[in-house]
Write a protein that holds these residues in place. Structure first.
Motif, short mmCIF file in Angstrom:
data_model
loop_
_atom_site.label_atom_id
_atom_site.label_comp_id
_atom_site.label_asym_id
_atom_site.label_seq_id
_atom_site.Cartn_x
_atom_site.Cartn_y
_atom_site.Cartn_z
N VAL A 336 0.65 -1.08 -0.12
CA VAL A 336 0.00 0.04 0.05
C VAL A 336 0.58 1.41 0.10
CG1 VAL A 336 -1.59 1.31 1.26
CG2 VAL A 336 -1.89 -1.04 1.04
N ALA A 337 1.81 1.48 0.84
CA ALA A 337 2.74 2.50 0.74
C ALA A 337 3.50 2.56 -0.56
CB ALA A 337 4.10 2.03 1.90
N HIS A 338 3.82 1.50 -1.33
CA HIS A 338 4.17 1.74 -2.68
C HIS A 338 3.01 2.28 -3.48
CE1 HIS A 338 7.75 -0.98 -1.45
NE2 HIS A 338 8.17 -0.49 -2.73
N VAL A 339 2.10 1.86 -3.56
CA VAL A 339 0.96 2.45 -4.21
C VAL A 339 0.67 4.03 -3.97
CG1 VAL A 339 -1.50 2.26 -4.92
CG2 VAL A 339 -0.21 0.24 -4.66
N LEU A 340 0.68 4.26 -2.75
CA LEU A 340 0.42 5.70 -2.44
C LEU A 340 1.65 6.45 -2.86
CD1 LEU A 340 -0.98 5.24 1.15
CD2 LEU A 340 -2.13 5.80 -0.90
N LEU A 341 2.86 5.97 -2.59
CA LEU A 341 4.00 6.95 -3.31
C LEU A 341 4.12 7.08 -4.60
CD1 LEU A 341 6.86 8.20 -2.40
CD2 LEU A 341 7.71 6.07 -2.94
N GLY A 343 1.28 7.14 -6.69
CA GLY A 343 0.36 7.73 -7.01
C GLY A 343 0.72 9.20 -6.94
N VAL A 344 1.38 9.47 -5.52
CA VAL A 344 1.63 10.92 -5.65
C VAL A 344 2.61 11.31 -6.79
CG1 VAL A 344 2.85 12.38 -3.88
CG2 VAL A 344 1.16 10.97 -2.98
#
Length: 522
Positions: A336-341, A343-344
């Motif tokens: 999830v952290a990878h996806v958020l990063l 995405g940002v």
């Protein structure tokens, strides 16, 4: 809340939702991510079907040739990479299934949540290597589990064919072959091990034999690249072994490696099973060899990616279920952290990276169409070129027209040596796009007239070298001779076929004996 979350994990509901969300993310990312220079270079392979290519054996080029018949869209060409984690997870599930459905599910989930399974949507030479290597492990273990000899031999043959397919992606797939040999020699005691190994070898051999045959008729290009040209700077560097462990910990996830170490007694006990022990050998031996290689050369993330999914399978097969469930939760948070990063990063304006040393390359990649539009006034009269393979491949992909590499370039990605015939451009016009201003006399020997122009794009100034009256003879003597001496001198131990001399050498230096010259000291 924690109890409901744990129940959702155990029931699989949350896991299925997360996997589907990750799949949607991967399709989205593959569509919005601009085609990278390496990918565009491999698309160039696909656009020029051949039995092999300069850098590596041809497998990804063959895949892209097939895909290009349907579409050039980035998301479509990346489909094999986007779907790759699903195939790896299925193998992990198959490996762990005899130990229980829960372990099989956890094995598949651990693979799907590894970092590379989250963000790696790039279609490169590593894609077929990873796929065929992990499939080969699955087939080899299926042979060990087979209840009758004919079925076991059939699976050994399948494993050999898959290993050969991996080899036709990249040479380091041979490390898996070494792992299999080590397992047969040092771990197996069953009566059928040598017959099975013989079948595996016979099934795998056509791939390297074909590759040797092709190289023998094509300057030994990817043999020279992999074993001579790219090893010239090899030597011990103190940061490389620690960097190896950092890369391994990242791809496999640190908590998995820590758990395997802390629970090594459980790991040894589980390895008493023939199938668990086999996966451990087939992952451990290649990873050990890559660690030893790190004392001579930097080992990148992509070299490890064929074996880290096997570590996830081993963890699910060997560790206590409660431990594996905890690992899965950590991996889910990491994913999830990878996806958020990502995405940002994808929402940030391009100018965010203005102070980066790579900004000129980022603009060229992300705004290639705008840059190409600025080159249109010269499109009909000039051969377009750059001074490096990555911008050349990127711009060629978007322009759907050739971009040559002007100058000596590097030992990487020299396929343009075979695509561009500089003889036919003698007296012609060449536009060379550069990210930096050239020295005043850098191009003077090779043209009758030179003019410089600049293109300013999103804060980057690109230089256009407009050369008229290309002097092929001077370019051959000043550039192509250095290219020949640096990249196309074969060691004496490589045989030469009189009926198939080196294409590059014979094109520009037909008086060279056999089209190949002996290797010079460097």
């Amino acid at each position: 809340m924690n109890a409901r979350w744990a129940n959702a994990w155990r029931g699989g509901t949350l896991g299925v939702a997360l996997v589907l969300a990750l799949l949607v993310f991967r399709f989205w990312f593959s569509a919005v991510l601009p085609m990278t220079g390496d990918e565009a270079y491999f698309v160039l392979w696909g656009e020029h079907p051949a039995g092999g290519y300069y850098d590596h054996p041809p497998m990804v080029g063959w895949w892209l040739t097939a895909l290009l018949q349907a579409s050039r869209a980035e998301w479509f060409l990346r489909l094999p990479a986007v779907l790759l984690p699903g195939a790896l997870a299925l193998v992990a599930w198959q490996l762990a299934r005899p130990l229980g459905s829960e372990r099989a599910r956890l094995a598949a989930m651990l693979v799907l949540l590894q970092p590379a399974s989250v963000w790696n949507v790039l279609i490169t030479t590593d894609t077929p290597v990873i796929l065929f290597s992990v499939l080969a492990v699955g087939a080899y273990v299926a042979a060990l589990r087979a209840r009758n000899p004919p079925r076991a031999l059939l699976w050994q043959g399948v494993a050999g064919l898959l290993l050969g397919g991996a080899f036709l992606g990249k040479y380091f797939a041979a490390l898996l072959g070494v792992g299999i040999l080590a397992h047969v020699l040092l771990a197996r005691r069953d009566r059928g091990r040598w017959a099975g190994f013989a079948v595996l070898v016979l099934a795998a051999l056509p791939a390297p034999i074909y590759n040797l045959w092709w190289n023998n008729g094509h300057c030994w290009v990817n043999v020279l690249f992999n074993f001579v040209n790219r090893t010239a700077d090899a030597g011990f560097q103190a940061e490389n072994p620690p960097l190896y462990f950092v890369c391994l910990a990242y791809l496999a996830t640190p908590w998995l490696l820590i758990a395997l170490w802390r629970q090594r007694a459980a790991l040894r006990a589980a390895a008493q099973r023939a199938d668990v022990g086999a996966v451990l050998w087939l992952a451990g031996v290649p990873l050990l060899l890559l660690f030893l290689l790190s004392f001579e050369k930097s080992v990148g993330l992509h070299w490890l990616a064929s074996f880290t999914p096997l570590l996830a399978a081993i963890g699910a097969m060997a560790l206590p279920l409660a431990n594996v469930a905890r690992l899965l939760r950590w991996s889910a948070l990491f994913a999830v952290a990878h996806v958020l990063l990502i995405g940002v990063i994808c929402t940030l304006p391009l100018e965010t990276w203005r102070n980066s040393s790579a900004y000129d390359g980022i603009v060229l990649t992300v705004r290639a169409d705008e840059l190409l539009a600025r080159l249109q006034p010269w499109a009909d009269d000039y051969l377009f070129a750059t001074d490096g393979y990555s911008p050349a491949a990127t711009l060629a992909y978007h322009a759907r027209r050739p971009f040559a590499v002007f100058g000596e370039g590097s030992y990487h990605a020299r396929q343009d040596d075979f695509l561009t015939d500089w003889r036919v451009h003698d007296g012609g016009r060449v536009l060379i796009l550069r990210k930096s201003e050239p020295a005043a006399d850098e191009y003077a020997p090779y043209f009758e007239r030179i003019a410089l122009q600049h293109v300013d794009l999103h804060g980057v100034r690109y230089t256009l070298v407009l050369g008229e009256g290309f002097r092929y003879a001077a370019y051959r003597d000043g550039v192509l001779t250095r290219v020949r001496d640096r990249f196309y001198r074969a060691p004496a131990w490589l045989p030469r076929r009189a009926d198939s001399p080196c294409e590059f050498c014979m094109r520009y230096f037909p008086d060279d004996t056999g089209g190949m010259l002996p290797l010079k000291p460097r």
